[in-house]
Design a protein around this motif. Structure first.
Motif, mmCIF file in Angstrom:
data_model
loop_
_atom_site.group_PDB
_atom_site.id
_atom_site.type_symbol
_atom_site.label_atom_id
_atom_site.label_comp_id
_atom_site.label_asym_id
_atom_site.label_seq_id
_atom_site.Cartn_x
_atom_site.Cartn_y
_atom_site.Cartn_z
ATOM 1 N N LEU A 104 19.788 37.744 -39.120
ATOM 2 C CA LEU A 104 21.314 38.571 -39.678
ATOM 3 C C LEU A 104 19.877 40.769 -38.886
ATOM 4 O O LEU A 104 18.937 41.107 -38.895
ATOM 5 C CB LEU A 104 21.389 38.597 -40.343
ATOM 6 N N LEU A 105 20.895 41.329 -38.092
ATOM 7 C CA LEU A 105 20.472 42.614 -37.955
ATOM 8 C C LEU A 105 21.194 43.453 -37.763
ATOM 9 O O LEU A 105 22.553 43.542 -38.215
ATOM 10 C CB LEU A 105 20.363 42.817 -36.322
ATOM 11 N N GLU A 106 20.591 45.007 -38.496
ATOM 12 C CA GLU A 106 22.048 46.325 -38.784
ATOM 13 C C GLU A 106 23.038 45.981 -37.302
ATOM 14 O O GLU A 106 22.208 46.258 -36.797
ATOM 15 C CB GLU A 106 20.818 47.093 -39.517
ATOM 16 N N TRP A 107 24.131 47.034 -37.493
ATOM 17 C CA TRP A 107 24.786 46.674 -37.021
ATOM 18 C C TRP A 107 24.756 48.458 -36.676
ATOM 19 O O TRP A 107 24.421 49.243 -36.959
ATOM 20 C CB TRP A 107 26.524 46.751 -37.372
ATOM 21 N N VAL A 108 25.083 48.580 -35.003
ATOM 22 C CA VAL A 108 24.811 50.159 -34.550
ATOM 23 C C VAL A 108 25.717 50.394 -34.021
ATOM 24 O O VAL A 108 25.925 49.918 -32.568
ATOM 25 C CB VAL A 108 23.765 49.977 -33.469
ATOM 26 N N ASP A 109 26.320 51.515 -34.190
ATOM 27 C CA ASP A 109 27.600 52.231 -33.774
ATOM 28 C C ASP A 109 27.107 53.289 -32.292
ATOM 29 O O ASP A 109 26.356 53.610 -31.916
ATOM 30 C CB ASP A 109 28.526 52.855 -34.177
ATOM 31 N N GLY A 110 28.127 52.715 -31.191
ATOM 32 C CA GLY A 110 28.469 53.085 -29.757
ATOM 33 C C GLY A 110 28.227 52.556 -28.828
ATOM 34 O O GLY A 110 29.521 51.092 -29.037
ATOM 35 N N GLU A 111 27.930 52.732 -27.096
ATOM 36 C CA GLU A 111 28.851 51.971 -26.727
ATOM 37 C C GLU A 111 27.888 51.609 -25.495
ATOM 38 O O GLU A 111 26.688 52.150 -24.994
ATOM 39 C CB GLU A 111 30.204 52.379 -25.527
ATOM 40 N N LEU A 112 28.218 50.384 -24.702
ATOM 41 C CA LEU A 112 27.080 49.538 -23.694
ATOM 42 C C LEU A 112 26.978 50.615 -22.821
ATOM 43 O O LEU A 112 27.747 51.164 -22.525
ATOM 44 C CB LEU A 112 26.942 48.253 -23.453
ATOM 45 N N MET A 113 25.098 51.466 -22.475
ATOM 46 C CA MET A 113 25.259 52.197 -21.426
ATOM 47 C C MET A 113 25.695 51.651 -20.192
ATOM 48 O O MET A 113 26.509 52.656 -18.884
ATOM 49 C CB MET A 113 23.832 52.178 -21.234
ATOM 50 N N GLY A 114 25.447 51.147 -20.002
ATOM 51 C CA GLY A 114 26.444 49.678 -18.077
ATOM 52 C C GLY A 114 27.986 50.419 -18.531
ATOM 53 O O GLY A 114 28.230 50.253 -17.591
ATOM 54 N N ARG A 115 28.777 50.361 -19.483
ATOM 55 C CA ARG A 115 30.129 50.208 -19.243
ATOM 56 C C ARG A 115 29.927 51.334 -19.038
ATOM 57 O O ARG A 115 31.196 51.972 -18.304
ATOM 58 C CB ARG A 115 30.693 50.048 -20.578
ATOM 59 N N ILE A 116 29.566 52.733 -19.637
ATOM 60 C CA ILE A 116 29.826 53.955 -18.775
ATOM 61 C C ILE A 116 29.182 54.733 -18.126
ATOM 62 O O ILE A 116 30.312 54.857 -17.110
ATOM 63 C CB ILE A 116 28.451 54.528 -20.135
ATOM 64 N N MET A 117 27.989 53.700 -17.457
ATOM 65 C CA MET A 117 27.692 53.866 -15.910
ATOM 66 C C MET A 117 29.191 53.322 -15.146
ATOM 67 O O MET A 117 29.505 53.929 -13.635
ATOM 68 C CB MET A 117 26.709 53.417 -15.256
ATOM 69 N N ASP A 118 29.818 51.896 -14.861
ATOM 70 C CA ASP A 118 30.783 51.649 -14.332
ATOM 71 C C ASP A 118 32.343 52.403 -14.652
ATOM 72 O O ASP A 118 32.841 52.412 -13.257
ATOM 73 C CB ASP A 118 31.285 50.374 -14.675
ATOM 74 N N ARG A 119 32.231 53.269 -15.726
ATOM 75 C CA ARG A 119 33.574 53.665 -15.015
ATOM 76 C C ARG A 119 32.912 54.929 -14.907
ATOM 77 O O ARG A 119 33.772 56.153 -14.426
ATOM 78 C CB ARG A 119 33.684 53.806 -17.096
ATOM 79 N N GLU A 120 31.972 56.006 -15.433
ATOM 80 C CA GLU A 120 31.277 57.382 -14.754
ATOM 81 C C GLU A 120 30.114 56.849 -13.368
ATOM 82 O O GLU A 120 29.323 57.755 -14.092
ATOM 83 C CB GLU A 120 30.696 58.246 -16.605
ATOM 84 N N PRO A 121 30.136 56.315 -12.791
ATOM 85 C CA PRO A 121 29.418 56.384 -11.305
ATOM 86 C C PRO A 121 28.196 57.361 -11.919
ATOM 87 O O PRO A 121 27.372 58.267 -11.239
ATOM 88 C CB PRO A 121 29.611 56.263 -10.015
ATOM 89 N N SER A 122 28.842 58.781 -11.590
ATOM 90 C CA SER A 122 28.222 59.939 -11.758
ATOM 91 C C SER A 122 27.267 60.531 -12.915
ATOM 92 O O SER A 122 25.920 61.225 -12.060
ATOM 93 C CB SER A 122 29.117 61.551 -11.900
ATOM 94 N N THR A 123 27.365 59.570 -13.872
ATOM 95 C CA THR A 123 25.871 59.542 -15.058
ATOM 96 C C THR A 123 24.851 58.402 -14.693
ATOM 97 O O THR A 123 23.972 58.695 -15.035
ATOM 98 C CB THR A 123 27.060 58.986 -15.612
ATOM 99 N N PHE A 124 25.270 58.260 -12.978
ATOM 100 C CA PHE A 124 23.834 56.774 -12.033
ATOM 101 C C PHE A 124 22.131 58.076 -13.077
ATOM 102 O O PHE A 124 21.730 56.936 -13.898
ATOM 103 C CB PHE A 124 24.547 56.575 -11.933
#
Length: 321
Positions: A104-124
């Protein structure tokens, strides 16, 4: 919601009692190598992971938690395990004729970096630089760390990659290969072994690594960047760490800029010479080869390996010249 069979769900519910969370809501979030569930407790949210059978011993899983605790002390944002009511890191329960280790691990809120990069290639560029800094911080800690007695994790060395008991299986001898393909991959195996045997394997370049540090294993949250999924972590060359980061992006336009950004970020915190950079194609090939071995040993992901074999043959021939 990810699909999950009733038996795994029942096992997850049984395991939660060891953390006094028997009545918590369970939501499947990933069923692949491991089965992962979001756990909504009365006051907090967690991640429950049912580890795949036969991949790690309990001692290896406990060692993973020892290392991530040391990484946290060094300032890295890594998973925080929750001890059971008996103060154990994991619970082991019988399942399907064997047993499964569950943590069991503590939960961390956020978004996967890979999904952000897929959506916003300028952030690569900015994201590759960020992962470079993280990788260097990991290697700074592990290269200087005194591994405690009893610590057990696998090794991504010559034996681990291409030895008779290769960690992810004998890619050069899988049933789907014909004679010609077997010959090419056998030659590649020998050439990789020869090249690896020449590399420095001191702690300066070979120490504990995450080994799966691609952008989909980094969570971008309000508190910064949080690393997840240390399941593959073990002792390995730092070059392999960086090759894994870049691997899935190799065929994209602008790849050279992505690699440059990763190396730039890494060099902000740790040396990585131009000669080291020239070794990355070797580790790209290794990633392709070991993935083929991994797929061959997991028919649940499909048994048609035509594409994987073709890719491995092509890359092996190109690398060997």
């Amino acid at each position: 919601m990810a699909e999950v069979n009733a038996a795994l769900l029942a096992l997850a519910r049984q395991a939660l009692r060891e953390w006094d969370l028997g009545g918590a809501h369970l939501e499947p979030i990933g069923i692949s190598e491991n089965a992962s569930f979001r756990v909504d407790g009365p006051d907090k949210r967690y991640v429950l992971r049912i580890h795949r059978p036969g991949y790690h011993t309990l001692a290896e899983l406990d060692s993973e938690q020892v290392w991530t605790a040391a990484l946290r002390e060094a300032g890295l944002d890594v998973p925080v395990p929750v001890r059971t009511r008996d103060d154990d890191g994991y619970v082991t329960l019988p399942f399907d004729g064997g047993e499964r280790h569950i943590g069991l691990l503590e939960w961390v809120d956020g978004e996967l970096m890979g999904r952000i990069m897929d959506r916003e290639p300028s952030t690569f560029p900015e994201h590759f630089r960020a992962i470079g800094r993280i990788a260097a911080a990991i290697h700074n800690q592990s290269a200087a760390w005194t591994v405690p007695n009893g610590f057990q994790r696998h090794r991504f060395d010559v034996e681990g990659f291409v030895g008779d008991r290769a960690f992810w299986g004998p890619f050069w001898d899988i049933p789907q290969l014909d004679a010609a393909q077997r010959g090419v991959l056998g030659n590649a195996r020998n050439a990789v072994a020869d090249e690896l045997s020449r590399l420095d394997d001191s702690a300066n370049t070979f120490s504990l690594i995450h080994a799966d540090l691609h952008p989909h294993n980094v969570v971008v949250g309000e508190q910064g960047l949080h690393l997840i999924d240390f399941d593959d972590s073990g002792f390995g060359w730092h070059h392999y760490e960086l090759a894994v980061v870049l691997y899935r992006y190799r065929d994209l336009d602008g790849f050279n800029d992505m690699q440059a950004a990763l190396i730039e970020g890494y060099r902000e915190r740790r040396p990585f010479s131009d000669a080291d950079v020239t070794k990355l194609p070797l580790f790209f090939l290794i990633r392709t080869l070991v993935h083929l071995g991994w797929r061959a040993e997991r028919p649940e992901h499909g048994t048609d390996l035509t594409e994987e074999i073709d890719d491995a043959i092509r890359e092996a021939k190109e690398w060997m010249g």
